[in-house]
Design a protein around this motif. Structure first.
Motif, PDB file in Angstrom:
ATOM      1  N   ASN A   1       3.158  -7.405  -7.079  1.00 33.24           N
ATOM      2  CA  ASN A   1       2.330  -6.203  -7.197  1.00 33.24           C
ATOM      3  C   ASN A   1       3.053  -4.963  -6.682  1.00 33.24           C
ATOM      4  OD1 ASN A   1       0.343  -7.832  -8.229  1.00 33.24           O
ATOM      5  ND2 ASN A   1      -0.941  -7.828  -6.387  1.00 33.24           N
ATOM      6  N   THR A   2       3.861  -5.125  -5.638  1.00 32.21           N
ATOM      7  CA  THR A   2       4.657  -4.005  -5.120  1.00 32.21           C
ATOM      8  C   THR A   2       5.663  -3.541  -6.174  1.00 32.21           C
ATOM      9  OG1 THR A   2       4.461  -4.905  -2.883  1.00 32.21           O
ATOM     10  CG2 THR A   2       6.172  -3.251  -3.236  1.00 32.21           C
ATOM     11  N   TYR A   3       6.314  -4.500  -6.823  1.00 34.98           N
ATOM     12  CA  TYR A   3       7.251  -4.158  -7.904  1.00 34.98           C
ATOM     13  C   TYR A   3       6.522  -3.457  -9.048  1.00 34.98           C
ATOM     14  CZ  TYR A   3      11.008  -7.043  -5.889  1.00 34.98           C
ATOM     15  OH  TYR A   3      11.987  -7.560  -5.091  1.00 34.98           O
ATOM     16  N   ALA A   4       5.354  -4.001  -9.430  1.00 32.23           N
ATOM     17  CA  ALA A   4       4.614  -3.445 -10.563  1.00 32.23           C
ATOM     18  C   ALA A   4       4.148  -2.028 -10.267  1.00 32.23           C
ATOM     19  CB  ALA A   4       3.416  -4.333 -10.881  1.00 32.23           C
ATOM     20  N   ALA A   5       3.665  -1.789  -9.039  1.00 32.91           N
ATOM     21  CA  ALA A   5       3.204  -0.449  -8.672  1.00 32.91           C
ATOM     22  C   ALA A   5       4.338   0.569  -8.716  1.00 32.91           C
ATOM     23  CB  ALA A   5       2.579  -0.482  -7.279  1.00 32.91           C
ATOM     24  N   ALA A   6       5.568   0.094  -8.487  1.00 32.59           N
ATOM     25  CA  ALA A   6       6.740   0.986  -8.533  1.00 32.59           C
ATOM     26  C   ALA A   6       7.344   1.059  -9.933  1.00 32.59           C
ATOM     27  CB  ALA A   6       7.785   0.504  -7.538  1.00 32.59           C
ATOM     28  N   GLY A   7       6.727   0.386 -10.915  1.00 33.80           N
ATOM     29  CA  GLY A   7       7.227   0.421 -12.287  1.00 33.80           C
ATOM     30  C   GLY A   7       8.377  -0.532 -12.544  1.00 33.80           C
ATOM     31  N   ARG A   8       8.655  -1.421 -11.617  1.00 36.03           N
ATOM     32  CA  ARG A   8       9.753  -2.381 -11.800  1.00 36.03           C
ATOM     33  C   ARG A   8       9.179  -3.634 -12.482  1.00 36.03           C
ATOM     34  NH1 ARG A   8      13.181  -2.237  -6.162  1.00 36.03           N
ATOM     35  NH2 ARG A   8      14.012  -4.166  -7.108  1.00 36.03           N
ATOM     36  N   TRP A   9       8.872  -3.475 -13.765  1.00 35.20           N
ATOM     37  CA  TRP A   9       8.156  -4.492 -14.504  1.00 35.20           C
ATOM     38  C   TRP A   9       8.957  -5.779 -14.648  1.00 35.20           C
ATOM     39  CZ3 TRP A   9       3.379  -3.283 -14.430  1.00 35.20           C
ATOM     40  CH2 TRP A   9       2.980  -1.946 -14.498  1.00 35.20           C
TER      41      TRP A   9
ATOM     42  N   ILE B   1       0.831  -1.216   0.000  1.00 35.62           N
ATOM     43  CA  ILE B   1       0.000   0.000   0.000  1.00 35.62           C
ATOM     44  C   ILE B   1       0.861   1.259   0.000  1.00 35.62           C
ATOM     45  CG2 ILE B   1      -1.671   1.329   1.366  1.00 35.62           C
ATOM     46  CD1 ILE B   1      -2.759  -1.392   2.375  1.00 35.62           C
ATOM     47  N   HIS B   2       1.920   1.252   0.810  1.00 35.07           N
ATOM     48  CA  HIS B   2       2.736   2.461   0.985  1.00 35.07           C
ATOM     49  C   HIS B   2       3.984   2.471   0.106  1.00 35.07           C
ATOM     50  CE1 HIS B   2       0.307   3.940   4.313  1.00 35.07           C
ATOM     51  NE2 HIS B   2       0.289   2.703   4.802  1.00 35.07           N
ATOM     52  N   GLY B   3       4.162   1.452  -0.736  1.00 42.61           N
ATOM     53  CA  GLY B   3       5.243   1.457  -1.707  1.00 42.61           C
ATOM     54  C   GLY B   3       6.637   1.307  -1.142  1.00 42.61           C
ATOM     55  N   ASN B   4       6.778   0.652  -0.008  1.00 44.38           N
ATOM     56  CA  ASN B   4       8.106   0.442   0.589  1.00 44.38           C
ATOM     57  C   ASN B   4       8.659  -0.886   0.053  1.00 44.38           C
ATOM     58  OD1 ASN B   4      10.327  -0.102   2.290  1.00 44.38           O
ATOM     59  ND2 ASN B   4       9.432   1.127   3.933  1.00 44.38           N
ATOM     60  N   ILE B   5       9.425  -0.771  -1.029  1.00 42.71           N
ATOM     61  CA  ILE B   5       9.877  -1.972  -1.727  1.00 42.71           C
ATOM     62  C   ILE B   5      10.897  -2.749  -0.911  1.00 42.71           C
ATOM     63  CG2 ILE B   5      11.091  -2.804  -3.781  1.00 42.71           C
ATOM     64  CD1 ILE B   5       9.855  -0.473  -5.311  1.00 42.71           C
ATOM     65  N   GLU B   6      11.858  -2.051  -0.303  1.00 41.75           N
ATOM     66  CA  GLU B   6      12.926  -2.739   0.403  1.00 41.75           C
ATOM     67  C   GLU B   6      12.389  -3.535   1.594  1.00 41.75           C
ATOM     68  OE1 GLU B   6      16.401  -4.371   1.322  1.00 41.75           O
ATOM     69  OE2 GLU B   6      15.923  -3.260  -0.509  1.00 41.75           O
ATOM     70  N   LEU B   7      11.551  -2.894   2.414  1.00 41.18           N
ATOM     71  CA  LEU B   7      10.975  -3.617   3.554  1.00 41.18           C
ATOM     72  C   LEU B   7      10.040  -4.721   3.065  1.00 41.18           C
ATOM     73  CD1 LEU B   7      10.598  -4.022   6.545  1.00 41.18           C
ATOM     74  CD2 LEU B   7       8.930  -2.155   6.574  1.00 41.18           C
ATOM     75  N   GLY B   8       9.330  -4.453   1.965  1.00 42.29           N
ATOM     76  CA  GLY B   8       8.455  -5.467   1.394  1.00 42.29           C
ATOM     77  C   GLY B   8       9.230  -6.695   0.960  1.00 42.29           C
ATOM     78  N   ARG B   9      10.442  -6.477   0.387  1.00 46.12           N
ATOM     79  CA  ARG B   9      11.278  -7.601  -0.029  1.00 46.12           C
ATOM     80  C   ARG B   9      11.701  -8.432   1.179  1.00 46.12           C
ATOM     81  NH1 ARG B   9      16.272  -8.658   0.106  1.00 46.12           N
ATOM     82  NH2 ARG B   9      16.796  -6.561   0.846  1.00 46.12           N
ATOM     83  N   ARG B  10      12.081  -7.760   2.289  1.00 47.27           N
ATOM     84  CA  ARG B  10      12.491  -8.491   3.500  1.00 47.27           C
ATOM     85  C   ARG B  10      11.318  -9.273   4.092  1.00 47.27           C
ATOM     86  NH1 ARG B  10      14.980  -3.552   5.076  1.00 47.27           N
ATOM     87  NH2 ARG B  10      13.592  -3.371   6.886  1.00 47.27           N
TER      88      ARG B  10
END
Length: 754
Positions: free
Chosen positions: A593-601, A563-572
Motif C-alpha cells: 500500500n505504501t508503494y501504491a500510494a507513491a505510484g510505484r505500481w 500514512i506519511h509516505g516514507n518509503i525508504e524507512l517503510g521498506r526497512r
C-alpha cells in the motif's frame, strides 16, 4: 413444594430423636397436649427403627407451617437430645424460620440452655446467615468456651466479614482463651479473605509457639492463606516443612500457584501423582485452572483423560473447570462438547460457556446461550452479566447492551463492581462514551479496573484531555495505577498528538511508579511518534529499547510510514517485520500500500504476487451496523443484503449531494493501477459507506448511526462521512480498528489527526 420438603426433613430429624422415647411416654404427651401427636403414636410404625419414614408420612398431612408452629407453641416439653438433633437438621437445611421456633421453644419451656446448647444455636444461626442472631446468642453466653469463640469467628468468615472475625479472635486472645486447631484454621481463612499478609505472618509466628504447628489442618490453612495473600514463597515453605501431607495439602499449594498463573502448579501435580496421592475434585479443578491460565492445551487434554479415568467427569465443579480450560485454549467447540455432556448445569457452568463464546468473539452465540440459561430457570449473577456485556462490546451491539443494562438494574446487580465495569466497557466500545461516564459516576465504589476502563474509553474516543484529567483524579483518590492505566493514557496522548506529555508519562511510569514497561507500552510510544510524523525518533526509540523489538513494534512504524509516505524507512521496517514473521500478511500489505500510494505500481504488484505465491491472504474489510437488535455486515461492493437496491440508490443520491457540497473522491486510497473513473466508482462502495447508507434507509431521521469496522477507516471514507453527517444532519459514530470517530455537522472529533 420446597417449603414442604424442608418440613419433611425436619420431621425426620425429630422422629430419629423421639424414637428412643417409649410409646407410653409419647402417648402421655399426646393425651395431655396434642391431637397431632396422638395421630402420630396411633400409627402402627410409631417408635420403630425406621420411624423416619413414619414421620415423613405423618408430615405429609401438614399442609402449612402453621401446624408445626402450633405443636411447638403448645409448650410440649421434650428432652435435651431432641432439641440438639432438631437444631442440627435446621442447620443442615439452612431452615432459619424453623430454627428460630426451636430456639423459642427452648426458652418458653424452661429448658436449661447450657454452653453446649448455646453453641448449637450459635452454629445454626451462623450457618443460616443470620449473624445478628448469632451474635446475640454469643453475647448471652455467660461462660464461653473455645468452641463458642470459634463458631462465631467461623460465622463471620462464612458470611464474608473477615475483619470482624479477626477482631473477635483478638478479643478471644485477650480474654485468655487458648485457640485450638479449628480456631486457627478459621482465622487464617478470614485473613486470606482480605489478603492480610502482615497479620498472616504474625499468626504464623504464634502458631509456631503452640503444639498446632504440626497439625495438618492448620498447615493446610496456612498454605491457603499465604497463597491468597500472594506470597507463594511462604506457602511453599509451609508445604515443604509438613511432615504429613494429605490431598488437601497438595490441592491447596496447587490451587495457590494456579490462581497466580504459575506453571509450578502442573509440576507439583506431577509430584503429587508420583507420591501416590489420589487427586480429588478440588485438585483436578485447580490444576485444570492452571492449564487454562497457561493455555496449556496438551496438559489440559491429558487431565481430561485423567478426569474420566478417575470417575470425576460427572462432577459439576470439574466439568466447569474443563469448559473454562478448553475455552481459554481457544477450543470453544470442545468446551461446548464438555458442557453438553454434563448431566447437570449450575450458574458457574452457564457463565463458563457464555464466557467461552464471548472471549472468542462469538457474541451472537453467547447471547443465544444466555437466553437458554434464562429459559432453564437459572438466574444470572454479576459475572454472567459481565460476560454477556463483553459480547455486546465486541459486536458493538449498543441496543442489546442497553436492554441488558435495564435487566442488571432490575436484578440489583448494578451495585456490583464487576457488572458496572463491564457496562462501562460495553458503552465505551459501543460508541456511547457519555453513558459510560454516567455508569462510572454512579458507581458506589470503584476498583482499578473501573478507572482503567473509563480512561481507556476516553482515549479510544479521542478525548485525550478527559483521559488525562481522569488519570489525575485517580491519583487523588489514592488508586494505584498499573500497566493497563498507562496503556490508556499513552494511547490518549497518541490519539491527541500530545508527544511531550506522552514522554513525561512514560518516564513517570518507570521512575515514579516503579513499573516495567511491556512491549505494548513501547508500541504506544512508537505510535505516538509515528502519528506525529516523527518517524526518525520512532526508529531511534525502537533501536534503543532494552529488549529486541517484536513484529508489533515494526508494524506500528510501518503503518506510520504508510500514512506519511516514507518509503525508504517503510521498506526497512517491513524487512525487520518479515524477518520475525516471514508469513505475516500485514507487513506485505502495508508495504504494498505504501508503494501504491507513491505510484510505484510495479513494486506494489510484485509484492502482491509474492503474497499470492506464499498463499497469504489480505484480511477482508468488513463494516457492520446494529438495527432493531440485529447486526448487518457489509464488505466492499456488497450486493448480498435484502435491501441492496435501496442502499445503492441512497449512495447515488448522496454522491450527487456531496459533489454539490464540494466533495472530491480521493483516489489515492484506491491501491490498484486502474483508470481514475474506475477508482472513483470503487470508492463509493466501500463497506463503511454501504453500512452508513443502510443506516440512513433503516432508521428514523435524526437518529445517530453507529458503524463498526474491523480495519482502519480509509481517508476517503473519513472525508465522505464528514460530508454525509452535514448533508443528512445526522451524528455518525464510526469505530475502526484503532479508535472512534464522532462525525457531526461536517466535522470529526479526531480533528483529522488519526
Amino acid at each position: 413444594m420446597e417449603h414442604f420438603r424442608r418440613l419433611h426433613h425436619i420431621g425426620r430429624a425429630l422422629l430419629i430423636t423421639l424414637k428412643c422415647i417409649t410409646h407410653h411416654r409419647i402417648s402421655n404427651y399426646c393425651n395431655l397436649h396434642s391431637t397431632h401427636f396422638r395421630s402420630f403414636v396411633d400409627h402402627p410404625n410409631a417408635g420403630c427403627s425406621n420411624g423416619s419414614v413414619t414421620m415423613g408420612t405423618y408430615l405429609s398431612s401438614f399442609d402449612t407451617q402453621k401446624r408445626l408452629k402450633g405443636i411447638l407453641a403448645q409448650g410440649i416439653w421434650v428432652e435435651r437430645n431432641t432439641h440438639i438433633h432438631y437444631l442440627q437438621f435446621c442447620t443442615d437445611l439452612r431452615a432459619l424460620t424453623e430454627g428460630k421456633l426451636v430456639h423459642a421453644h427452648l426458652v418458653s419451656t424452661g429448658n436449661e440452655v447450657d454452653v453446649f446448647l448455646h453453641n448449637r444455636l450459635l452454629h445454626m444461626y451462623a450457618k443460616c446467615g443470620s449473624l445478628q442472631d448469632a451474635r446475640n446468642v454469643f453475647d448471652d453466653i455467660s461462660e464461653r468456651n473455645v468452641v463458642s469463640w470459634t463458631v462465631m469467628i467461623a460465622g463471620y468468615v462464612q458470611n464474608g466479614n473477615g475483619e470482624a472475625a479477626l477482631k473477635l479472635f483478638c478479643q478471644m486472645y485477650r480474654e485468655g482463651i487458648k485457640p485450638d486447631q479449628f480456631s486457627f484454621s478459621s482465622i487464617l481463612k478470614a485473613i486470606g479473605s482480605f489478603s492480610g499478609l502482615e497479620q498472616a505472618k504474625q499468626l504464623h509466628a504464634q502458631i509456631v509457639r503452640t503444639e498446632f504447628e504440626s497439625n495438618i489442618s492448620v498447615g493446610n490453612a496456612l498454605i491457603t492463606c499465604y497463597a491468597k495473600c500472594g506470597c507463594l514463597d511462604d506457602a511453599s515453605q509451609v508445604f515443604s516443612k509438613m511432615d504429613v501431607r494429605d490431598v488437601v495439602s497438595w490441592s491447596a499449594i496447587i490451587s495457590g500457584h494456579a490462581q497466580h498463573g504459575h506453571a509450578e502448579a502442573l509440576q507439583i501435580f506431577k509430584q503429587m501423582q508420583q507420591a501416590g496421592v489420589k487427586p480429588n475434585e478440588l485438585t483436578l479443578s485447580s490444576v485444570l485452572s492452571a492449564s487454562a491460565g497457561l493455555a496449556a492445551l496438551f496438559e489440559g487434554m491429558q487431565l481430561h483423560a485423567l478426569v474420566v479415568a478417575n470417575g470425576f467427569d460427572l462432577n459439576i465443579g470439574v466439568g466447569n473447570a474443563l469448559v473454562t480450560m478448553y475455552a481459554k485454549c481457544g477450543k470453544v467447540e470442545d468446551a461446548q462438547q464438555v458442557f453438553d455432556n454434563m448431566t447437570k448445569h449450575d450458574l458457574v457452568s452457564w457463565t463458563a460457556i457464555i464466557t467461552a463464546y464471548a472471549q472468542q468473539g462469538h457474541g451472537e452465540e453467547a447471547f443465544r446461550i444466555f437466553s437458554d440459561m434464562q429459559s432453564s430457570g437459572i438466574k444470572p449473577n454479576d459475572f454472567t452479566f459481565a460476560s454477556v456485556l463483553s459480547s455486546c462490546a465486541s459486536l458493538g451491539a449498543l441496543e442489546q447492551g442497553r436492554q441488558l443494562h435495564t435487566y442488571v438494574i432490575k436484578t440489583g446487580f448494578d451495585v456490583y463492581v464487576s457488572a458496572s465495569n463491564a457496562l462501562i466497557t460495553m458503552y465505551a466500545k459501543g460508541g456511547s462514551i457519555e453513558d459510560a461516564k454516567y455508569v462510572f459516576d454512579k458507581m458506589p465504589s470503584r476498583d482499578t479496573f473501573s478507572w482503567n476502563a473509563m480512561i481507556t474509553g476516553f482515549a479510544q474516543h479521542g478525548c485525550g484531555d478527559k483521559s488525562l484529567q481522569l488519570f489525575e483524579q485517580m491519583q487523588e483518590a489514592s488508586i494505584k495505577a498499573d500497566g493497563i492505566t498507562f496503556l490508556g493514557v499513552l494511547t490518549a496522548c497518541s490519539h491527541a498528538g500530545l508527544v511531550d506529555e506522552g514522554w513525561r508519562l512514560f518516564d513517570s511510569m518507570i521512575c515514579s511508579y516503579c513499573l516495567v514497561p511491556r512491549v505494548e507500552h513501547y508500541a504506544c510510544m512508537v505510535d505516538l511518534f509515528g502519528r506525529a510524523g516523527r518517524l526518525d525518533d520512532a526508529e531511534d526509540f525502537i533501536n534503543k529499547m532494552p529488549f529486541p523489538p517484536n513484529a508489533v513494534l515494526w508494524g506500528a512504524l510501518l503503518g506510520a510510514c504508510r500514512i506519511h509516505g516514507n518509503i525508504e524507512l517503510g521498506r526497512r521496517a517491513a524487512e525487520s517485520f518479515l524477518a520475525l514473521e516471514p508469513q505475516g500478511a500485514a507487513a506485505h500489505i502495508l508495504l504494498a500500500n505504501t508503494y501504491a500510494a507513491a505510484g510505484r505500481w510495479n513494486d506494489a504488484a510484485n509484492l502482491r504476487k509474492l503474497m499470492k505465491d506464499k498463499g497469504l491472504k489480505k484480511q477482508t474489510g468488513r463494516s457492520w451496523i446494529e438495527v432493531n437488535n440485529k447486526v448487518h455486515t457489509f464488505v466492499v461492493e456488497d450486493k448480498s443484503h435484502p435491501q441492496t437496491t435501496k442502499i445503492y440508490a441512497m449512495l447515488q443520491r448522496l454522491a450527487h449531494q456531496m459533489e454539490e457540497a464540494g466533495y472530491m473522491p480521493d483516489t489515492n486510497f484506491v491501491l490498484h493501477d486502474v483508470e481514475e473513473e474506475q477508482k472513483e466508482q470503487s470508492l463509493y462502495y466501500h463497506s463503511e459507506k454501504l453500512a452508513i447508507a443502510f443506516g440512513l434507509v433503516s432508521t428514523p431521521d435524526g437518529r445517530c448511526i453507529r458503524i463498526n469496522k474491523n480495519l482502519r477507516v480509509c481517508g476517503d471514507c473519513h472525508t465522505a462521512t464528514k460530508f454525509i453527517s452535514k448533508i443528512t444532519r445526522r451524528e455518525i459514530i464510526v469505530r475502526d480498528a484503532n479508535r472512534f470517530h464522532h462525525f457531526k455537522g461536517g466535522l470529526c472529533s479526531c480533528g483529522d489527526y488519526w
